[in-house]
Design an enzyme around this catalytic site. Structure first.
Site, PDB file in Angstrom:
ATOM      1  N   HIS A 107      70.479  43.361  -1.685  1.00 35.74           N
ATOM      2  CA  HIS A 107      71.683  44.298  -2.539  1.00 35.74           C
ATOM      3  C   HIS A 107      72.805  43.882  -1.409  1.00 35.74           C
ATOM      4  O   HIS A 107      72.579  44.022  -0.297  1.00 35.74           O
ATOM      5  CB  HIS A 107      71.203  45.790  -2.484  1.00 35.74           C
ATOM      6  CG  HIS A 107      70.242  45.898  -3.562  1.00 35.74           C
ATOM      7  ND1 HIS A 107      70.183  46.007  -4.793  1.00 35.74           N
ATOM      8  CD2 HIS A 107      68.703  46.073  -3.215  1.00 35.74           C
ATOM      9  CE1 HIS A 107      68.919  46.086  -5.516  1.00 35.74           C
ATOM     10  NE2 HIS A 107      68.289  46.155  -4.401  1.00 35.74           N
ATOM     11  N   ARG A 175      49.772  35.146  18.173  1.00 38.46           N
ATOM     12  CA  ARG A 175      49.174  33.976  18.777  1.00 38.46           C
ATOM     13  C   ARG A 175      48.678  32.905  17.923  1.00 38.46           C
ATOM     14  O   ARG A 175      48.897  33.047  16.747  1.00 38.46           O
ATOM     15  CB  ARG A 175      47.820  34.458  19.575  1.00 38.46           C
ATOM     16  CG  ARG A 175      46.706  35.153  18.458  1.00 38.46           C
ATOM     17  CD  ARG A 175      45.454  35.659  19.248  1.00 38.46           C
ATOM     18  NE  ARG A 175      44.622  36.098  18.346  1.00 38.46           N
ATOM     19  CZ  ARG A 175      43.660  35.477  17.594  1.00 38.46           C
ATOM     20  NH1 ARG A 175      43.693  34.230  17.690  1.00 38.46           N
ATOM     21  NH2 ARG A 175      42.981  36.009  16.832  1.00 38.46           N
TER      22      ARG A 175
END
Length: 181
Positions: A107, A175
């Protein structure tokens, strides 16, 4: 809308009718009192591009449905939301936890343009073998790379590379995924 340009999301009669049609199909699918054949037919009308052996657990919430495509053997748990103003693509073997949202709409920051009903949308891509934890929120324009895991409650605001564990708000790589022994 599908080109990622600004469009009238709030007052365009065609788009309003399409969203209402999909909402009614989802309502039929979500209704436990309906028979399984009726619910299955409603699901496949709402999401006509489901891959083989893909499972969607009700309730399901979706804006258009025809912009969602899945590969084979995907699983979408309770409460999945697809705001599919742009394409949302899933590869094979994607697992989605409960109450996850895939939101393609953007928006305007300017209140006058926002109040006029303008929005635009960017696609979302989830590659093969991805697991998305409960209550994750995937935002416009994001790609989640093959084999990655998104932690529960994450807000994914940018691309996630393949083969990683990523989590948080905003979602960040934690990780690399190593083979389990």
């Amino acid at each position: 809308m599908l080109r990622g340009e600004w469009y009238d999301a709030n007052y365009d009669r065609t788009l309003l009718a399409e969203r209402e049609h999909c909402r009614r199909l989802c309502e039929t699918f979500n209704h436990p009192e309906r028979n399984n054949d009726e619910r299955d037919a409603a699901l496949h009308q709402a999401l006509p591009r489901l891959g083989e052996r893909t499972v969607v657990v009700p309730p399901l919430y979706c804006d258009y449905g025809y912009n969602v495509a899945t590969g084979a053997d995907c699983f979408f748990n309770y409460g999945t939301t697809f705001l599919d103003e742009a394409p949302i693509r899933f590869g094979n073997h994607v697992f989605v936890g409960p109450h996850c949202g895939f939101h393609t709409a953007i928006h305007p920051l300017d209140a006058a343009r926002r109040n006029a009903g303008l929005e635009r949308a960017l696609p979302i891509t989830v590659e093969d073998d991805v697991w998305i934890g409960a209550q994750a929120c995937i935002l416009p324009g994001v790609t989640i790379g093959r084999g990655s895991v998104i932690g529960a409650g994450s807000v994914v605001t940018r691309d996630v590379p393949p083969g990683v564990v990523a989590a948080g708000n905003p979602c960040r790589v934690m990780r690399r995924i190593e083979e389990e022994k």
